[in-house]
Design a protein around this motif. Structure first.
Motif, PDB file in Angstrom:
ATOM      1  N   LEU A   1       0.799  -1.229   0.000  1.00 22.70           N
ATOM      2  CA  LEU A   1       0.000   0.000   0.000  1.00 22.70           C
ATOM      3  C   LEU A   1       0.835   1.284   0.000  1.00 22.70           C
ATOM      4  O   LEU A   1       0.541   2.209  -0.769  1.00 22.70           O
ATOM      5  CB  LEU A   1      -0.961  -0.002   1.189  1.00 22.70           C
ATOM      6  N   PRO A   2       1.887   1.399   0.820  1.00 24.37           N
ATOM      7  CA  PRO A   2       2.598   2.684   0.899  1.00 24.37           C
ATOM      8  C   PRO A   2       3.394   3.053  -0.355  1.00 24.37           C
ATOM      9  O   PRO A   2       3.632   4.242  -0.595  1.00 24.37           O
ATOM     10  CB  PRO A   2       3.538   2.485   2.107  1.00 24.37           C
ATOM     11  N   PHE A   3       3.835   2.049  -1.134  1.00 26.43           N
ATOM     12  CA  PHE A   3       4.747   2.374  -2.237  1.00 26.43           C
ATOM     13  C   PHE A   3       4.308   1.861  -3.609  1.00 26.43           C
ATOM     14  O   PHE A   3       4.745   2.375  -4.641  1.00 26.43           O
ATOM     15  CB  PHE A   3       6.154   1.840  -1.934  1.00 26.43           C
ATOM     16  N   PHE A   4       3.442   0.843  -3.654  1.00 24.19           N
ATOM     17  CA  PHE A   4       3.005   0.284  -4.930  1.00 24.19           C
ATOM     18  C   PHE A   4       1.650  -0.382  -4.704  1.00 24.19           C
ATOM     19  O   PHE A   4       1.533  -1.599  -4.688  1.00 24.19           O
ATOM     20  CB  PHE A   4       4.027  -0.734  -5.444  1.00 24.19           C
ATOM     21  N   PRO A   5       0.601   0.423  -4.489  1.00 27.18           N
ATOM     22  CA  PRO A   5      -0.690  -0.123  -4.066  1.00 27.18           C
ATOM     23  C   PRO A   5      -1.285  -1.123  -5.056  1.00 27.18           C
ATOM     24  O   PRO A   5      -1.190  -0.950  -6.267  1.00 27.18           O
ATOM     25  CB  PRO A   5      -1.569   1.121  -3.934  1.00 27.18           C
ATOM     26  N   THR A   6      -1.874  -2.167  -4.498  1.00 26.97           N
ATOM     27  CA  THR A   6      -2.563  -3.193  -5.276  1.00 26.97           C
ATOM     28  C   THR A   6      -3.976  -3.356  -4.712  1.00 26.97           C
ATOM     29  O   THR A   6      -4.295  -2.827  -3.648  1.00 26.97           O
ATOM     30  CB  THR A   6      -1.821  -4.537  -5.214  1.00 26.97           C
ATOM     31  N   ALA A   7      -4.822  -4.073  -5.428  1.00 21.15           N
ATOM     32  CA  ALA A   7      -6.209  -4.232  -4.988  1.00 21.15           C
ATOM     33  C   ALA A   7      -6.820  -5.449  -5.653  1.00 21.15           C
ATOM     34  O   ALA A   7      -6.259  -6.013  -6.602  1.00 21.15           O
ATOM     35  CB  ALA A   7      -7.023  -2.985  -5.322  1.00 21.15           C
ATOM     36  N   ILE A   8      -7.987  -5.831  -5.155  1.00 19.87           N
ATOM     37  CA  ILE A   8      -8.784  -6.894  -5.756  1.00 19.87           C
ATOM     38  C   ILE A   8     -10.011  -6.234  -6.373  1.00 19.87           C
ATOM     39  O   ILE A   8     -10.873  -5.695  -5.664  1.00 19.87           O
ATOM     40  CB  ILE A   8      -9.206  -7.935  -4.713  1.00 19.87           C
ATOM     41  N   GLY A   9     -10.080  -6.241  -7.686  1.00 20.67           N
ATOM     42  CA  GLY A   9     -11.152  -5.536  -8.383  1.00 20.67           C
ATOM     43  C   GLY A   9     -12.525  -6.123  -8.153  1.00 20.67           C
ATOM     44  O   GLY A   9     -13.533  -5.491  -8.475  1.00 20.67           O
ATOM     45  N   ALA A  10     -12.588  -7.317  -7.585  1.00 19.89           N
ATOM     46  CA  ALA A  10     -13.881  -7.954  -7.321  1.00 19.89           C
ATOM     47  C   ALA A  10     -14.696  -7.194  -6.296  1.00 19.89           C
ATOM     48  O   ALA A  10     -15.910  -7.382  -6.204  1.00 19.89           O
ATOM     49  CB  ALA A  10     -13.669  -9.389  -6.845  1.00 19.89           C
ATOM     50  N   CYS A  11     -14.043  -6.326  -5.520  1.00 16.88           N
ATOM     51  CA  CYS A  11     -14.744  -5.498  -4.535  1.00 16.88           C
ATOM     52  C   CYS A  11     -13.891  -4.265  -4.279  1.00 16.88           C
ATOM     53  O   CYS A  11     -12.926  -4.322  -3.518  1.00 16.88           O
ATOM     54  CB  CYS A  11     -14.966  -6.295  -3.255  1.00 16.88           C
TER      55      CYS A  11
END
Length: 244
Positions: free
Chosen positions: A144-154
């Protein structure tokens, strides 16, 4: 028809088995000031028929049938039709606790977040699945602090952020959700954070492709993104809707 607080964009491709369960969860939410925009990617099962049949359960419900398939295309199509102050992108294989929307929106407002990343719920899962989901969640928190990622399902966003960053990149077949939050985080005016609420996620991806194989696919993809940039030539093949 009044303007809703939240626009929920649901994308589908042959989700006749799973979409009704998600719609049951949405009908049971304690917070109901939302519209549903269901965008279907040319399903060849009963997904669309079931969606139309469920529409009367909600105050505001639209079905958009696309002829072209694509995750990012579907999400962008839904966002373009949205009327709400906030956006929530959902895949049909997600499950939500009845208080999910109320808690999430309250936290977004309290923390003044534009983009809200949601982790997967591990409660009650077999050890193999809990471990696999836990690793994904840990990766989201670490990066999160330097290369944020996520799950597009929610994933929560706003129409303003979506428009500013050009929505989901339709040239990407993998990690388009991670690219979305990375673009959002690059804007100094955008606030992004991980919410406390979690969502249930159908384990079919891990069951069909294998927990280790799936995890390694996303690890390779994000390492490549970090060191070499986004993948526009299908460098790591990943088909939309290939799950049985």
């Amino acid at each position: 028809m009044s303007t809703p607080t939240l626009s929920i964009v649901i994308i589908t491709l042959n989700e006749a088995q799973r979409l009704p369960r998600l719609l049951d969860d949405l009908a049971a939410q304690s917070f109901q000031d939302f519209e549903i925009i269901h965008v279907d990617s040319n399903s060849d099962d009963d997904t669309v028929a079931l969606s139309h049949a469920a529409a009367s359960r909600f105050a505001q419900y639209r079905v958009i049938e696309m002829q072209t398939r694509g995750v990012s295309l579907g999400r962008n199509t839904g966002a373009a039709a949205a009327q709400g102050d906030r956006l929530l992108f959902l895949d049909a294989d997600t499950r939500l606790d009845p208080a999910f929307l109320a808690k999430s929106l309250a936290e977004l407002d309290r923390r003044q977040l534009d983009v809200g990343v949601v982790c997967m719920d591990t409660a009650g899962l077999p050890r193999r699945l809990a471990l696999g989901y836990g690793v994904f969640n840990l990766g989201i928190r670490i990066t999160l602090p330097f290369f944020p990622t996520a799950i597009g399902a929610c994933l929560f966003s706003t129409p303003a952020v979506h428009q500013r960053i050009g929505g989901f990149d339709e040239g990407l077949s993998l990690c388009e959700d991670c690219n979305y939050v990375l673009k959002a985080a690059e804007g100094k005016r955008t606030t992004l954070g991980i919410l406390r609420a979690r969502f249930g996620f159908d384990p079919r991806r891990l069951d069909q492709d294998g927990t280790l194989r799936t995890g390694l696919t996303y690890l390779r993809a994000n390492l490549r993104r970090f060191f070499r940039g986004e993948m526009y030539k299908n460098e790591i093949p990943y088909a939309f809707g290939h799950y049985k």
